[in-house]
Scaffold this motif. Structure first.
Motif, PDB file in Angstrom:
ATOM      1  N   SER A  79      42.393  27.818  38.431  1.00  0.00           N
ATOM      2  CA  SER A  79      40.877  28.498  37.937  1.00  0.00           C
ATOM      3  C   SER A  79      41.182  29.677  37.013  1.00  0.00           C
ATOM      4  CB  SER A  79      40.511  29.063  39.319  1.00  0.00           C
ATOM      5  OG  SER A  79      41.208  30.004  40.027  1.00  0.00           O
ATOM      6  N   PHE A  80      40.006  30.245  36.364  1.00  0.00           N
ATOM      7  CA  PHE A  80      40.249  31.266  35.435  1.00  0.00           C
ATOM      8  C   PHE A  80      39.010  32.051  35.428  1.00  0.00           C
ATOM      9  CE2 PHE A  80      38.038  28.039  33.124  1.00  0.00           C
ATOM     10  CZ  PHE A  80      37.219  28.379  32.492  1.00  0.00           C
ATOM     11  N   PRO A  81      39.019  33.358  35.260  1.00  0.00           N
ATOM     12  CA  PRO A  81      38.053  34.319  35.316  1.00  0.00           C
ATOM     13  C   PRO A  81      37.049  33.806  34.366  1.00  0.00           C
ATOM     14  CG  PRO A  81      39.863  35.783  35.227  1.00  0.00           C
ATOM     15  CD  PRO A  81      40.520  34.139  34.825  1.00  0.00           C
ATOM     16  N   VAL A  82      35.819  34.091  34.421  1.00  0.00           N
ATOM     17  CA  VAL A  82      34.797  33.457  33.385  1.00  0.00           C
ATOM     18  C   VAL A  82      34.675  34.141  32.049  1.00  0.00           C
ATOM     19  CG1 VAL A  82      33.452  32.470  35.006  1.00  0.00           C
ATOM     20  CG2 VAL A  82      32.767  34.567  34.288  1.00  0.00           C
ATOM     21  N   ASP A  83      35.459  35.315  32.000  1.00  0.00           N
ATOM     22  CA  ASP A  83      35.357  36.200  30.783  1.00  0.00           C
ATOM     23  C   ASP A  83      36.649  36.101  30.067  1.00  0.00           C
ATOM     24  OD1 ASP A  83      36.871  37.593  32.342  1.00  0.00           O
ATOM     25  OD2 ASP A  83      36.044  39.630  31.254  1.00  0.00           O
ATOM     26  N   PHE A  84      37.435  35.096  30.427  1.00  0.00           N
ATOM     27  CA  PHE A  84      38.829  34.833  29.837  1.00  0.00           C
ATOM     28  C   PHE A  84      38.275  34.268  28.524  1.00  0.00           C
ATOM     29  CE2 PHE A  84      42.972  33.825  32.171  1.00  0.00           C
ATOM     30  CZ  PHE A  84      43.166  35.055  32.531  1.00  0.00           C
TER      31      PHE A  84
END
Ligand SMILES: Nc1ncnc2c1ncn2[C@@H]1O[C@H](COP(=O)(O)OP(=O)(O)OP(=O)(O)O)[C@@H](O)[C@H]1O
Ligand SMILES: [Mg+2]
Length: 241
Positions: free
Chosen positions: A124-129
Motif C-alpha cells: 500500500s502507498f499514501p495517496v499523495d505519494f
C-alpha cells in the motif's frame, strides 16, 4: 475465487503491518504476522558499526542505547520520492536503498520466525505519494527480493481489510491518519465491485505533531533559562533534556 496465498505489506512511517491471506474454495483466512508476538512491526532501522543491520522492536526497546552507539534511521518512508541521501558509517544510501535494508530485515525475520518465504507482495502507498515515491517503494521491495504484485492506496487497503465490518454500506469514507500521512478514500461498493470515487492525501501525521510539541517544549525551556549563553537551538538540545 482464486485459490492460494498472498502477502500484503502496509509499510508505515511508524509501524509496518504484514498480513497473509490464504484462500481456498471454502473462503479466506487472514493471518497477521508480527514481531515477538506483537504487531505491527516497528518501522525503525539501526546500522551497527560493523554494518550489520537491525530493525523493529529490538531497536525500539533499546532506542536510547541504540541511538548513542549505532546509527538509527526512523521515518524511513518519508525519504521515498526525495533526493535526500543518508550517510551511514561513511556509506551513502539513496532512500530506496535504505528501505531495501528494512524490507530485507522484514523478509528474513518472517522466514526465520514464521517459516514463510515471501517472494511476492502487494504494497500500500499514501495517496499523495508522487510517481517517484511509488517507483522508489517498488524498487526498494524488488531489490529486497519481493516481487510487487499490486500497489493499493492505503485508505482503500484499510477498507479492504475491514470491509466485512461495514457490510451493507454503499458509499464509504475511509480515513487513515498515521505517523507521516493522512489518507482519505471515498469508495462506492456494489456487490463485489469497489470503485474509488475520490482520494485525498496530505503529508501530515504524528511525526509533525511530535515535532510541534518538541519545539514548544524547547521554547519553554529556553524561556526558563535565564543565562542567554546557556540557551540552545532546537537542533542542539539533547532529546533527554
Ligand atoms: N494513543 C495514541 N494517541 C495519539 N497518537 C498516537 C497514539 N498511538 C499512536 N499514536 C501516533 O500514531 C502514529 C502511528 O500511527 P500508524 O501506525 O497508523 O502510522 P503509520 O501507518 O506508521 O504511518 P503512515 O501511514 O502515516 O505512514 C504515530 O505518530 C504515533 O505517535
Ligand atoms: Mg499507515
Amino acid at each position: 475465487m482464486s485459490v492460494g496465498s498472498s502477502i500484503g505489506i502496509d509499510f508505515g512511517t511508524t509501524n509496518t503491518s504484514v498480513v497473509r491471506i490464504d484462500k481456498n474454495s471454502y473462503g479466506e483466512k487472514m493471518t497477521i504476522l508480527g514481531e515477538d508476538g506483537e504487531f505491527p512491526f516497528v518501522s525503525l532501522l539501526a546500522v551497527l558499526p560493523d554494518n550489520r543491520v537491525e530493525f523493529g522492536n529490538k531497536v525500539k526497546s533499546k532506542r536510547d542505547e541504540y541511538s548513542e552507539k549505532h546509527q538509527l534511521v526512523s521515518s524511513l518512508k518519508s525519504l521515498l520520492g526525495t533526493n535526500k541521501k543518508v550517510v551511514l558509517n561513511g556509506i551513502e544510501f539513496t532512500p530506496s536503498q535504505i528501505v531495501t535494508q528494512y524490507f530485507k530485515c522484514l523478509k528474513q525475520y518472517i522466514k526465520q520466525k514464521h517459516g514463510i518465504q515471501i517472494e511476492e507482495v502487494s504494497l500500500s502507498f499514501p495517496v499523495d505519494f508522487t510517481a517517484k515515491a511509488r517507483f522508489d517503494l517498488r524498487l526498494a521491495a524488488e531489490r529486497a527480493g519481493l516481487k510487487v504484485k499490486y500497489l493499493v492506496s492505503e485508505s482503500t487497503a484499510a477498507y479492504l481489510a475491514t470491509c466485512k465490518d461495514v457490510k451493507g454500506l454503499s458509499r464509504i469514507m475511509v480515513i487513515d491518519w498515521g505517523g507521516g500521512t493522512l489518507d482519505i478514500s471515498i469508495l462506492e461498493s456494489e456487490g463485489s465491485k469497489l470503485r474509488e470515487v475520490s482520494v485525498f492525501g496530505e503529508k501530515i501525521g504524528g511525526d509533525d505533531i511530535d515535532t510541534e510539541l518538541a519545539q514548544r517544549i524547547h521554547s519553554v525551556i529556553n524561556l526558563k533559562t535565564a543565562d542567554s549563553d546557556k540557551r540552545l537551538s532546537f537542533s542542539e538540545m539533547p532529546a533527554s533534556q
